[in-house]
Motif scaffolding. Structure first.
Motif, short mmCIF file in Angstrom:
data_model
loop_
_atom_site.label_atom_id
_atom_site.label_comp_id
_atom_site.label_asym_id
_atom_site.label_seq_id
_atom_site.Cartn_x
_atom_site.Cartn_y
_atom_site.Cartn_z
N VAL A 127 7.72 -1.51 0.39
CA VAL A 127 8.90 -0.64 0.40
C VAL A 127 9.64 -0.75 1.74
O VAL A 127 10.86 -0.90 1.79
N HIS A 187 11.51 -4.08 2.32
CA HIS A 187 12.75 -4.21 1.57
C HIS A 187 13.82 -3.22 2.03
O HIS A 187 14.89 -3.13 1.41
N SER A 188 13.54 -2.48 3.09
CA SER A 188 14.45 -1.40 3.51
C SER A 188 14.82 -1.50 4.99
O SER A 188 15.07 -0.47 5.63
N HIS A 244 10.36 1.11 -7.33
CA HIS A 244 11.01 0.64 -6.10
C HIS A 244 12.06 -0.41 -6.45
O HIS A 244 13.16 -0.41 -5.89
N ASP A 300 15.04 1.34 -7.86
CA ASP A 300 15.79 1.94 -6.75
C ASP A 300 16.61 0.87 -6.02
O ASP A 300 17.79 1.08 -5.71
N LEU A 301 15.99 -0.27 -5.75
CA LEU A 301 16.67 -1.36 -5.06
C LEU A 301 17.86 -1.88 -5.85
O LEU A 301 18.94 -2.13 -5.30
N TRP A 337 20.30 4.85 -1.23
CA TRP A 337 19.84 4.36 0.07
C TRP A 337 21.01 3.98 0.99
O TRP A 337 21.03 4.39 2.15
N GLY A 383 15.78 6.19 5.84
CA GLY A 383 15.99 5.42 4.61
C GLY A 383 14.68 5.00 3.98
O GLY A 383 14.51 5.05 2.75
N ILE A 384 13.73 4.59 4.80
CA ILE A 384 12.41 4.20 4.29
C ILE A 384 11.69 5.42 3.71
O ILE A 384 11.08 5.35 2.64
N TYR A 406 13.10 8.04 2.44
CA TYR A 406 13.74 8.33 1.15
C TYR A 406 13.15 7.45 0.05
O TYR A 406 12.81 7.94 -1.05
N ARG A 407 13.02 6.16 0.32
CA ARG A 407 12.54 5.25 -0.71
C ARG A 407 11.08 5.52 -1.08
O ARG A 407 10.69 5.39 -2.24
N PHE A 410 11.21 8.60 -3.26
CA PHE A 410 11.77 8.28 -4.58
C PHE A 410 10.68 7.75 -5.51
O PHE A 410 10.49 8.26 -6.63
#
Length: 368
Positions: free
Chosen positions: A25, A28-29, A295, A298-299, A305, A325-326, A328-329, A332
Motif C-alpha cells: 500500500v 503505491h502511494s 487497494h 482504491d488505486l 487519495w 495519504g498512506i 487514508y489508504r 480504506f
C-alpha cells in the motif's frame, strides 16, 4: 493461509504478511517520491515474501485438490475484483464524475482484455502497435495460482533435492529470459520467477534456517538491502530490475530479515503485553488478500487519495501529505476487510473458506 498440519494460524507469518501488505500500500502511494530509494526498499521484499511464506507452508497435494483450492482462494477473488471494477467503470461511463473515475483510461474493451491477459504492467506485442493495459496489483493472484501448480508438480517429482533445485533454477531463468522477449498472459513469467521464492521458503522450513540466522547475518542482509535500494527497483510483475538476479537474491535475504523481525514482534508484543498492536498486524496479515484487492479498487477508481494529498499539501509539507495519504489508504482497505464477513454473497468471493457459496447444510439437502 492455514499451516499444513493444523487449522491454527502461525502468528509470525500473519505479522510478516501484515508488514508486507502495508509495504504494498505504501509503495503505491509515494506520489512525487516515486521512483526513489524508499520505493526500491519496499519493492525489494513486499511481493517475494508472500511467495516465500507460501513455500514455507507448502505440503504436497494432489493436483486436483490444489487446483480446486487455489481456484476458490485466488481466482475467484480475482474475478470478483475485476467484476467490481467493471461495475465502477460502467457507472463512470453512465454518470461521469471526478470521484469514481478510472485512473488508467476508460475503455471497456481495453479493460476486458487486461482482465483476461492478467499482466501487472503494460504489455507491448512485438512487431505490432498493440499495447495491453495492465490489470494492476491483482496480477499477484493469477501468478500465485500458476506458480503453485508448477511448484507442486516439481515437488511431486520422485527425484533428489538437487534435481529439484536445478529444475527451480531453470524455471526461474526461463522466466527472466523470456520476459525480455515477449510477456506471456496470466503472469506466467512472474510465476516462473516465483519458483525460486517458493523453493526458498520450502528450504527455509526444511532446514530450519530461521533459527540458524544470527545477528551478524541479519546485519549483513540488511546492509545488502540498503545498498541494493540505492539503484535496484525490483519490478516483479514485469520481471525487470537494473540487476534482476541481484534483485532475486535480495528478495530472499530481505524476506528473511522481515521474517526475523516478525518473530521478534510476536515475542516482544507478548512480553510487553502489546496485544492490540499485535492483533492489528495479525488482522492485516490474515486479511491481506482482501486488502490487496480493495487497494487496487482504491488505486484504479476511487479518486479520494489525490484530494487528500492536495488538501494536506496546501496547509503542510508534501511529506506530511504523503504520510496522511498512506494512512487514508490503509484505513480504506482495512474498513472493507472488517466489513467483509457481514456482506452477504460478496464475502463468499473473498472469504470462501469460511463462507462457501454452498454450505454443508445445503449440500445435505440436495443429497436427500
Amino acid at each position: 493461509m492455514k499451516t499444513n498440519t493444523t487449522n491454527k494460524r502461525i502468528a509470525w507469518i500473519d505479522i510478516a504478511r501484515g508488514i508486507a501488505i502495508l509495504a504494498v500500500v505504501a509503495g503505491h502511494s509515494l506520489g512525487n517520491y516515486w521512483p526513489n530509494y524508499l520505493g526500491n526498499f519496499l519493492f525489494a521484499f513486499h511481493m517475494p515474501i508472500f511467495f516465500i511464506l507460501s513455500g514455507y507452508l507448502y505440503h504436497e497435494q494432489k493436483h486436483s485438490v490444489l487446483t480446486k483450492k487455489n481456484f476458490f482462494n485466488l481466482l475467484i477473488p480475482y474475478m470478483a475484483t475485476v467484476g467490481i471494477e467493471f461495475v465502477l467503470l460502467l457507472f463512470y461511463r453512465i454518470f461521469p464524475n471526478s470521484y469514481i473515475a478510472p485512473s488508467r483510461g476508460g475503455s471497456i474493451r481495453e479493460f476486458l482484455i487486461a482482465a483476461i491477459y492478467g499482466a501487472g504492467g503494460n504489455v507491448n506485442i512485438p512487431t505490432t502497435n498493440i499495447k495491453i493495459q495492465p490489470i494492476g496489483a491483482i496480477w499477484f493472484l493469477v501468478a500465485m495460482f500458476i506458480a503453485n501448480q508448477i511448484f507442486n508438480a516439481v515437488m511431486k517429482m520422485r527425484v533428489t533435492i538437487y534435481y529439484k533445485t536445478a529444475m527451480v533454477l531453470f524455471l526461474t531463468i526461463l522466466g527472466v529470459t523470456t520476459a525480455n522477449v515477449f510477456f506471456l498472459p496470466f503472469s506466467i513469467q512472474p510465476a516462473l520467477v516465483a519458483q525460486i521464492f517458493l523453493f526458498s521458503g520450502y528450504l527455509i522450513k526444511k532446514y530450519n534456517v530461521i533459527d540458524k540466522i544470527n545477528l551478524p547475518i541479519i546485519l549483513l542482509f540488511t546492509l545488502l538491502w540498503l545498498w541494493d535500494s540505492t539503484f535496484n527497483l525490483f519490478d516483479f510483475e514485469g520481471v525487470n530490475a537494473a540487476n534482476i538476479y541481484l534483485a532475486i537474491i535480495v528478495g530472499i535475504t530481505t524476506s528473511i530479515v522481515v521474517i526475523k523481525l516478525s518473530i521478534y514482534i510476536e515475542n516482544i508484543t507478548i512480553k510487553l503485553n502489546l496485544r492490540v498492536f499485535q492483533s492489528i498486524l495479525l488482522f492485516w496479515g490474515s486479511q491481506s488478500l482482501i486488502l490487496l484487492c480493495f487497494h487496487l479498487i482504491d488505486l484504479d477508481y476511487v479518486q479520494l487519495w489525490p484530494r487528500v494529498i492536495k488538501e494536506v499539501s496546501s496547509c503542510s509539507n508534501y511529506l506530511t501529505a504523503i504520510t496522511i495519504g498512506i494512512l487514508y489508504r490503509v484505513m480504506f482497505v482495512s474498513l472493507f476487510a472488517i466489513a467483509m464477513p457481514y456482506i452477504p454473497l460478496l464475502r463468499s468471493f473473498y472469504l470462501h473458506r469460511y463462507y462457501p457459496f454452498i454450505t454443508k447444510k445445503v449440500k445435505k439437502l440436495f443429497r436427500k
